[in-house]
Design a protein around this motif. Structure first.
Motif, PDB file in Angstrom:
ATOM      1  N   ARG A  41      -5.951  13.788  -8.938  1.00 30.95           N
ATOM      2  CA  ARG A  41      -5.836  15.189  -8.528  1.00 30.95           C
ATOM      3  C   ARG A  41      -4.823  15.315  -7.391  1.00 30.95           C
ATOM      4  N   PRO A  42      -3.916  16.295  -7.477  1.00 28.26           N
ATOM      5  CA  PRO A  42      -2.883  16.452  -6.443  1.00 28.26           C
ATOM      6  C   PRO A  42      -3.444  16.600  -5.032  1.00 28.26           C
ATOM      7  N   ASP A  43      -4.547  17.329  -4.871  1.00 26.45           N
ATOM      8  CA  ASP A  43      -5.102  17.513  -3.532  1.00 26.45           C
ATOM      9  C   ASP A  43      -5.651  16.202  -2.965  1.00 26.45           C
ATOM     10  N   VAL A  44      -6.143  15.350  -3.816  1.00 23.75           N
ATOM     11  CA  VAL A  44      -6.646  14.054  -3.378  1.00 23.75           C
ATOM     12  C   VAL A  44      -5.478  13.106  -3.093  1.00 23.75           C
ATOM     13  N   ARG A  45      -4.464  13.132  -3.941  1.00 19.99           N
ATOM     14  CA  ARG A  45      -3.304  12.249  -3.773  1.00 19.99           C
ATOM     15  C   ARG A  45      -2.547  12.518  -2.482  1.00 19.99           C
ATOM     16  N   ARG A  46      -2.617  13.760  -1.994  1.00 19.46           N
ATOM     17  CA  ARG A  46      -1.912  14.108  -0.750  1.00 19.46           C
ATOM     18  C   ARG A  46      -2.625  13.605   0.504  1.00 19.46           C
ATOM     19  N   GLN A  47      -3.883  13.230   0.371  1.00 19.98           N
ATOM     20  CA  GLN A  47      -4.649  12.770   1.537  1.00 19.98           C
ATOM     21  C   GLN A  47      -4.214  11.363   1.940  1.00 19.98           C
ATOM     22  N   PRO A  48      -4.105  11.107   3.236  1.00 18.91           N
ATOM     23  CA  PRO A  48      -3.729   9.757   3.681  1.00 18.91           C
ATOM     24  C   PRO A  48      -4.864   8.756   3.415  1.00 18.91           C
ATOM     25  N   VAL A  49      -4.478   7.516   3.232  1.00 23.63           N
ATOM     26  CA  VAL A  49      -5.443   6.436   3.008  1.00 23.63           C
ATOM     27  C   VAL A  49      -5.467   5.565   4.258  1.00 23.63           C
ATOM     28  N   ALA A  50      -6.659   5.253   4.705  1.00 26.28           N
ATOM     29  CA  ALA A  50      -6.811   4.433   5.906  1.00 26.28           C
ATOM     30  C   ALA A  50      -6.175   3.062   5.696  1.00 26.28           C
ATOM     31  N   PRO A  51      -5.449   2.556   6.701  1.00 25.56           N
ATOM     32  CA  PRO A  51      -4.776   1.254   6.573  1.00 25.56           C
ATOM     33  C   PRO A  51      -5.725   0.108   6.203  1.00 25.56           C
ATOM     34  N   GLU A  52      -6.962   0.134   6.719  1.00 26.94           N
ATOM     35  CA  GLU A  52      -7.895  -0.946   6.394  1.00 26.94           C
ATOM     36  C   GLU A  52      -8.292  -0.943   4.920  1.00 26.94           C
ATOM     37  N   ILE A  53      -8.333   0.234   4.309  1.00 24.15           N
ATOM     38  CA  ILE A  53      -8.631   0.306   2.872  1.00 24.15           C
ATOM     39  C   ILE A  53      -7.473  -0.289   2.070  1.00 24.15           C
ATOM     40  N   LEU A  54      -6.252   0.005   2.484  1.00 23.26           N
ATOM     41  CA  LEU A  54      -5.088  -0.566   1.801  1.00 23.26           C
ATOM     42  C   LEU A  54      -5.051  -2.085   1.938  1.00 23.26           C
ATOM     43  N   LEU A  55      -5.421  -2.606   3.114  1.00 18.77           N
ATOM     44  CA  LEU A  55      -5.465  -4.054   3.311  1.00 18.77           C
ATOM     45  C   LEU A  55      -6.507  -4.699   2.397  1.00 18.77           C
ATOM     46  N   GLU A  56      -7.676  -4.074   2.298  1.00 16.93           N
ATOM     47  CA  GLU A  56      -8.723  -4.603   1.427  1.00 16.93           C
ATOM     48  C   GLU A  56      -8.298  -4.561  -0.036  1.00 16.93           C
ATOM     49  N   LEU A  57      -7.638  -3.482  -0.430  1.00 19.15           N
ATOM     50  CA  LEU A  57      -7.160  -3.362  -1.806  1.00 19.15           C
ATOM     51  C   LEU A  57      -6.122  -4.434  -2.108  1.00 19.15           C
ATOM     52  N   ARG A  58      -5.180  -4.643  -1.198  1.00 13.98           N
ATOM     53  CA  ARG A  58      -4.172  -5.692  -1.400  1.00 13.98           C
ATOM     54  C   ARG A  58      -4.819  -7.070  -1.512  1.00 13.98           C
ATOM     55  N   ALA A  59      -5.818  -7.331  -0.693  1.00 12.52           N
ATOM     56  CA  ALA A  59      -6.517  -8.614  -0.755  1.00 12.52           C
ATOM     57  C   ALA A  59      -7.224  -8.786  -2.094  1.00 12.52           C
ATOM     58  N   GLN A  60      -7.845  -7.728  -2.576  1.00 16.46           N
ATOM     59  CA  GLN A  60      -8.542  -7.781  -3.866  1.00 16.46           C
ATOM     60  C   GLN A  60      -7.550  -8.025  -4.995  1.00 16.46           C
ATOM     61  N   LEU A  61      -6.435  -7.332  -4.975  1.00 20.03           N
ATOM     62  CA  LEU A  61      -5.434  -7.486  -6.034  1.00 20.03           C
ATOM     63  C   LEU A  61      -4.768  -8.863  -5.994  1.00 20.03           C
ATOM     64  N   ALA A  62      -4.750  -9.497  -4.847  1.00 19.65           N
ATOM     65  CA  ALA A  62      -4.129 -10.813  -4.718  1.00 19.65           C
ATOM     66  C   ALA A  62      -4.998 -11.928  -5.300  1.00 19.65           C
ATOM     67  N   LEU A  63      -6.278 -11.656  -5.501  1.00 21.61           N
ATOM     68  CA  LEU A  63      -7.173 -12.663  -6.061  1.00 21.61           C
ATOM     69  C   LEU A  63      -6.821 -12.917  -7.520  1.00 21.61           C
ATOM     70  N   THR A  64      -7.083 -14.126  -7.980  1.00 20.85           N
ATOM     71  CA  THR A  64      -6.881 -14.411  -9.405  1.00 20.85           C
ATOM     72  C   THR A  64      -7.942 -13.684 -10.210  1.00 20.85           C
ATOM     73  N   ALA A  65      -7.663 -13.430 -11.459  1.00 14.52           N
ATOM     74  CA  ALA A  65      -8.611 -12.714 -12.316  1.00 14.52           C
ATOM     75  C   ALA A  65      -9.932 -13.477 -12.427  1.00 14.52           C
ATOM     76  N   SER A  66      -9.900 -14.790 -12.537  1.00 17.58           N
ATOM     77  CA  SER A  66     -11.141 -15.554 -12.672  1.00 17.58           C
ATOM     78  C   SER A  66     -11.994 -15.448 -11.412  1.00 17.58           C
ATOM     79  N   PHE A  67     -11.360 -15.399 -10.240  1.00 16.14           N
ATOM     80  CA  PHE A  67     -12.115 -15.249  -9.004  1.00 16.14           C
ATOM     81  C   PHE A  67     -12.724 -13.860  -8.914  1.00 16.14           C
TER      82      PHE A  67
END
Length: 68
Positions: free
Chosen positions: A32-58
């Motif tokens: 949704r455009p109204d949701v996409r315009r909202q800023p995302v907290a830096p700690e959430i982005l760090l956690e997301l990057r860490a999750q995406l960096a994990l291997t699929a099996s992990f």
């Protein structure tokens, strides 16, 4: 719900459907455009990057860095 319970629930057929329905609902909300315009907290982005960096099996082993 505790993460280990979530891991057990999605392994069943009904749990898989429920998990997928939740994912689809979250994606529809996020597009949704109204949701996409909202800023995302830096700690959430760090956690997301860490999750995406994990291997699929992990990721599928039930260990997650994202808070539930």
């Amino acid at each position: 719900m505790r993460p280990e319970r979530q891991h057990q629930n999605w392994r069943s057929e009904a749990g898989s459907r429920l998990w997928l329905s939740g994912l689809i609902a979250a994606m529809k909300h996020a597009e949704r455009p109204d949701v996409r315009r909202q800023p995302v907290a830096p700690e959430i982005l760090l956690e997301l990057r860490a999750q995406l960096a994990l291997t699929a099996s992990f990721r599928t082993s039930g260990v997650s860095t994202l808070r539930h």
